[in-house]
Design a protein around this motif. Structure first.
Motif, short mmCIF file in Angstrom:
data_model
loop_
_atom_site.label_atom_id
_atom_site.label_comp_id
_atom_site.label_asym_id
_atom_site.label_seq_id
_atom_site.Cartn_x
_atom_site.Cartn_y
_atom_site.Cartn_z
N VAL A 323 1.03 -1.25 -0.31
CA VAL A 323 0.02 0.39 -0.21
C VAL A 323 0.65 1.43 -0.37
O VAL A 323 0.76 1.96 -1.01
CB VAL A 323 -1.17 -0.38 1.40
CG1 VAL A 323 -1.85 1.70 1.54
CG2 VAL A 323 -1.70 -0.94 0.67
N LEU A 324 2.17 1.04 0.65
CA LEU A 324 2.82 2.03 0.53
C LEU A 324 3.71 2.95 -0.65
O LEU A 324 3.63 3.64 -1.13
CB LEU A 324 4.06 1.68 1.53
CG LEU A 324 3.42 2.35 3.06
CD1 LEU A 324 4.55 1.79 4.34
CD2 LEU A 324 2.67 3.15 3.52
N VAL A 325 3.32 1.33 -1.64
CA VAL A 325 4.80 2.08 -2.64
C VAL A 325 3.98 2.45 -3.43
O VAL A 325 3.76 3.07 -4.24
CB VAL A 325 5.83 0.40 -2.73
CG1 VAL A 325 5.90 0.53 -4.26
CG2 VAL A 325 6.22 -0.09 -1.90
N PHE A 326 2.71 1.63 -3.68
CA PHE A 326 1.36 2.33 -4.81
C PHE A 326 1.16 3.40 -4.30
O PHE A 326 1.03 4.46 -5.20
CB PHE A 326 -0.15 1.02 -4.35
CG PHE A 326 -1.15 2.11 -5.46
CD1 PHE A 326 -1.47 2.27 -6.27
CD2 PHE A 326 -1.76 2.93 -4.08
CE1 PHE A 326 -2.47 2.09 -7.19
CE2 PHE A 326 -2.89 3.47 -5.42
CZ PHE A 326 -3.00 3.44 -6.23
N ALA A 327 1.63 3.83 -2.86
CA ALA A 327 0.28 6.08 -2.49
C ALA A 327 2.31 6.66 -2.65
O ALA A 327 2.03 8.11 -2.50
CB ALA A 327 0.65 5.72 -1.52
N GLY A 328 3.10 5.95 -3.43
CA GLY A 328 4.95 6.90 -3.71
C GLY A 328 5.96 6.83 -3.13
O GLY A 328 6.66 7.20 -3.04
N ASP A 332 12.28 0.89 0.20
CA ASP A 332 13.00 0.90 1.11
C ASP A 332 13.01 1.64 2.06
O ASP A 332 12.66 1.12 3.33
CB ASP A 332 14.79 1.62 0.65
CG ASP A 332 15.83 1.20 0.15
OD1 ASP A 332 15.40 0.07 -0.20
OD2 ASP A 332 16.45 1.25 -0.51
N THR A 333 11.81 3.03 1.94
CA THR A 333 11.20 3.45 2.86
C THR A 333 10.36 2.56 3.69
O THR A 333 9.94 3.01 4.85
CB THR A 333 10.79 5.24 2.52
OG1 THR A 333 11.85 5.59 1.91
CG2 THR A 333 10.44 5.65 4.05
#
Length: 364
Positions: A323-328, A332-333
């Protein structure tokens, strides 16, 4: 009823376009052209426009290719063999083979076969009328799809993202309700509902292809295409998110009753985050809100116990990370955030659709 209302609301505008376009096709063929009953003109328009946004122009071309090739083959068969069942079979076979060579799509093959049958059944004039109707109906469909109501590629992709996220949210919500139920109250129907999400992921893949095709055929400025490219890469992560959600559902339902009930609020929180994100996937504020909710769900997830519990906890972190990666958020973060119990992560501005502006002339 909520699904029915959403389905009607999402498709009401395209349906209205089809109705008006069909009426216009009939009027042109009936009043502006010396033509007998213009039955196939509105039918051609409806067939051409009755496809997801982004593919209507291509669909129109396929209808025209199918009709013209079928009529040509049907007329040749009629001239050589006359009427009869054998002629119909031979004409349909040849028309389908021609359509396979030219395009191979089902709609092209169907239109070719129908055109061939009409020519054999009603003669040469019916075939000519069929071509004229197809040209009128196709022209109206192209005007509606390409000039009057063109598709915004980024909006097309965002709509598919929203539908997919909503489906994933429903899957996790259903799983949470199943996990809250006791052993004697479980329905074991969750997977029947979850399987429907696979179709949504397929639709998302088609939306990625259609949006890229629309952008390639439209006079967009370079910046608009770059934004679409960025969002297309982002949308690819929804496939990974779907896989991680399916893994979580499978592992969570395999827990014993006590541990299922411990994880039920976590899945419900993830479902709420995905549902909120589905409301406006192109909004930075919505993306930030969704990332906070999934990080809260990770911190509240049980992280100790028997091996199945630990495995489900890892699946929760995997869903949150996707979900975080989809949000941009970069990989790594996102990885550090879900494993270190972060409260918030920086979310960049999502790509936005640029307005289509005419190019400025350079001064000499």
């Amino acid at each position: 009823m909520a699904r029915v209302r959403k389905r009607v609301g999402d498709n009401l505008w395209p349906v209205l376009q089809q109705a008006v376009a069909a009426a216009l096709s009939w009027w042109i063929a009936d009043d502006l052209i010396d033509h007998h009953v213009p039955l196939f003109a509105p039918i051609a328009t409806l067939v051409a426009l009755n496809t997801p946004l982004g593919g209507r122009g291509t669909n129109t071309v396929r209808v025209l290719v199918g009709v013209i090739s079928g009529v040509v083959v049907g007329q040749l068969a009629f001239d050589l063999l006359g009427h009869g069942a054998v002629t119909v079979g031979a004409a349909v076979l040849c028309a389908l083979l021609v359509a396979l060579v030219l395009d191979g799509e089902r709609i092209t093959m169907a239109q070719a076969a129908v055109g061939a049958v009409i020519c054999v059944a009603a003669g040469r004039q019916a075939g000519s009328d069929r071509v004229l109707d197809a040209l009128i109906g196709g022209a109206v469909a192209l005007v509606f799809s390409q000039l009057l109501f063109p598709v915004r590629p980024l909006a097309l992709l965002r709509k598919a993202e929203s539908t997919t996220l909503s489906g994933l949210a429903d899957a996790l919500g259903l799983t949470a309700r199943e996990m809250d139920a006791g052993d004697d109250e479980r329905t074991f129907r969750t997977w029947d509902e979850v399987r429907a999400v696979y179709a949504l992921l397929d639709d998302l893949g088609r939306a990625r292809t259609d949006s890229a095709a629309v952008a390639g055929r439209t006079l967009h400025r370079r910046g608009g295409r770059e934004h679409l490219t960025r969002e297309t890469v982002t949308a690819l992560h929804l496939d990974l998110l779907g896989n991680s959600c399916f893994t979580l559902v499978r592992r969570a339902l395999a827990l014993d009753t006590r541990h299922r009930q411990e994880f039920a609020p976590v899945l419900r929180a993830l479902s709420g985050a995905l549902d909120a994100l589905a409301a406006a996937p192109g909004s930075r504020a919505v993306r930030r809100h969704a990332t906070r909710r999934v990080l809260d769900a990770v911190r509240n997830a049980p992280d100790a116990g028997p091996a199945p519990t630990v495995t489900v906890g890892e699946s929760v972190r995997l869903v949150a990370r996707d979900v975080l990666v989809f949000a941009g958020v970069d990989d790594d973060t996102a990885e550090r955030a879900v494993h270190e119990g972060a409260v918030e992560v920086p979310v960049p501005d999502p790509p936005q659709q640029h307005r289509i502006l005419p190019a400025r002339r350079r001064r000499p």
